[in-house]
Motif scaffolding. Structure first.
Motif, mmCIF file in Angstrom:
data_model
loop_
_atom_site.group_PDB
_atom_site.id
_atom_site.type_symbol
_atom_site.label_atom_id
_atom_site.label_comp_id
_atom_site.label_asym_id
_atom_site.label_seq_id
_atom_site.Cartn_x
_atom_site.Cartn_y
_atom_site.Cartn_z
ATOM 1 N N HIS A 45 28.263 -10.712 23.810
ATOM 2 C CA HIS A 45 28.378 -12.021 23.179
ATOM 3 C C HIS A 45 27.119 -12.268 22.365
ATOM 4 O O HIS A 45 26.003 -12.097 22.859
ATOM 5 N N VAL A 46 27.286 -12.659 21.118
ATOM 6 C CA VAL A 46 26.155 -12.763 20.196
ATOM 7 C C VAL A 46 26.014 -14.189 19.690
ATOM 8 O O VAL A 46 27.003 -14.845 19.339
ATOM 9 N N GLU A 47 24.762 -14.655 19.638
ATOM 10 C CA GLU A 47 24.439 -15.944 19.031
ATOM 11 C C GLU A 47 23.349 -15.726 17.993
ATOM 12 O O GLU A 47 22.468 -14.883 18.164
ATOM 13 N N LEU A 48 23.407 -16.516 16.924
ATOM 14 C CA LEU A 48 22.394 -16.467 15.875
ATOM 15 C C LEU A 48 21.652 -17.796 15.800
ATOM 16 O O LEU A 48 22.251 -18.862 15.993
ATOM 17 N N THR A 49 20.365 -17.738 15.536
ATOM 18 C CA THR A 49 19.634 -18.961 15.235
ATOM 19 C C THR A 49 20.021 -19.430 13.832
ATOM 20 O O THR A 49 20.761 -18.760 13.113
ATOM 21 N N ARG A 50 19.503 -20.561 13.425
ATOM 22 C CA ARG A 50 19.853 -21.088 12.107
ATOM 23 C C ARG A 50 19.547 -20.088 10.994
ATOM 24 O O ARG A 50 20.316 -19.934 10.051
ATOM 25 N N ARG A 51 18.415 -19.406 11.098
ATOM 26 C CA ARG A 51 18.000 -18.492 10.030
ATOM 27 C C ARG A 51 18.482 -17.063 10.245
ATOM 28 O O ARG A 51 18.365 -16.241 9.340
#
Length: 384
Positions: A45-51
């Motif tokens: 499962h992958v999450e990205l920060t805003r940038r």
């Protein structure tokens, strides 16, 4: 506490794909998409920060005192500093690297109207014109310029192309993968580290390996300019191992073979207990390794601690010859480091107290040599 078998073909194939994607700091969206899709393919499962910094969590037996492993996807590069009357471009570096290694580099300039190819040249590039001055001219970013491979005779021509101050310039890696295991390329720092982490995840998944805690696989996007892991860690992470390049050079103990474990860099010593744990894992798993100290070096570990993260940090490296220049590594180091990461991910938790943000003295760590010295001092005082 067992290392997993690494698929070398997968590792080197990923490295080739990563090197083919231009990603100087500030221009990392494409490589973030590539790494995210590969992590999802591996089942995480992958999450990205805003940038665009990436966090992929591989679940373990518990969430508390999670471990993080981090590398960075951004590379060195340049930006357009000025548009010169002769139709060429003055540059400033992205990250810290010498104009000496920039000279002769093929590059891509990204403008709003499209991308253009070019070459970074010294101001005096022709021996037929400048004779011996091509060898005696100064070295530095003020003494190179980017020749654009388009109709660019003056400022007006560059304006028609859409080239502007601030446009980002990506440097070609010009990678070679040799049959004897050596790899020569720009940007092995730290795309080799990213490939190592992907190979370690692949190995853990193929082995269906269980881990005692969650493992956070982190990929930062601005390490080369000092930002790194400053805003990617969550409070449940107790320790973080950075994967980056080691500097093989005269006066250094790093090697292009095996794992080089950093004991300190310019920000000071790494965590005593975490570093010792990694050394013990190398010894137990018979992974070739050596220790080194880096004098002019910082990594994602430094940015995390300076941002206020209360985590144990360590740095494990693959030896790179001519770092931030024409870099060279060997697949032996890449495989060894990936094996160490799998052993670390599956190793038992030794400091249970680390599951708490704050706690009392019970369960606090020991540094035996120092405490033995203190005991001797107390015995001596009592005898006086």
């Amino acid at each position: 506490m067992t290392r997993c078998a690494i698929d070398i073909h997968y590792l080197t194939d990923q490295l080739k794909q990563l090197l083919a994607i231009q990603s100087p700091t500030g221009y990392t969206d494409t490589i973030v998409r590539h790494v995210t899709k590969e992590l999802q393919r591996l089942g995480l499962h992958v999450e990205l920060t805003r940038r665009g910094a990436i966090r992929a969590v591989r679940q373990g037996s518990r969430r508390a005192s999670a471990r993080a492993i981090v590398s960075h996807v951004d590379t060195l590069g340049a930006q357009v500093k000025a548009i010169k009357p002769n139709g060429r471009l003055e540059l400033v570096p992205i990250g810290t690297w010498s104009a000496l290694f920039a000279m002769g580099a093929r590059a891509t300039i990204f403008s709003d109207k499209g991308s253009y190819r070019g070459t970074i040249l010294p101001l005096k590039a022709s021996g037929h014109t400048f004779n011996n001055e091509v060898d005696t001219q100064p070295i530095g970013w003020a003494h190179v310029e980017l020749r654009v491979d388009a109709l660019a005779r003056n400022v007006g021509d560059l304006g028609k192309l859409g080239v502007e101050i601030g446009d980002i310039v990506a440097i070609d890696p010009q990678a070679e993968f040799l049959e004897n295991g050596f790899i020569v390329s720009r940007h092995l720092d730290d795309k080799a580290g990213v490939a190592i982490m992907l190979a370690a995840i692949d190995a853990l998944e193929r082995a269906n390996a269980a881990t005692p805690v969650d493992i956070h696989w982190l990929f930062t996007i601005a390490e080369e300019v000092g930002v790194g892991a400053s805003s990617i860690l969550t409070p449940d992470v107790a320790s973080m191992v950075t994967v980056d390049n080691g500097t093989t050079a005269p006066g250094q103990n790093s090697s292009e073979f095996g794992v080089t474990i950093a004991m300190a860099d310019q920000t000071g010593p790494f965590d005593y207990h975490l570093t010792k744990k990694l050394v013990r894992l190398c010894e137990a798993e018979e992974i070739v390794h050596q220790k080194d100290i880096f004098r002019y070096y910082r990594s994602d570990s430094a940015s995390a601690v300076e941002a206020g993260a209360d985590v144990r940090t360590a740095l494990v490296t693959f030896g790179v010859d001519a770092s931030h220049g024409w870099e060279r590594i060997h697949v032996h180091a890449l495989r060894s480091l990936a094996e160490l990461l799998t052993a670390y991910a599956t190793a038992p938790v030794e400091i249970e107290r680390d599951r708490n943000l704050h706690a009392g003295l019970e369960g606090f760590t020991h540094q035996p040599a120092a405490e033995a010295h203190q005991d001797l001092a107390e015995d001596w005082e009592a005898s006086e």
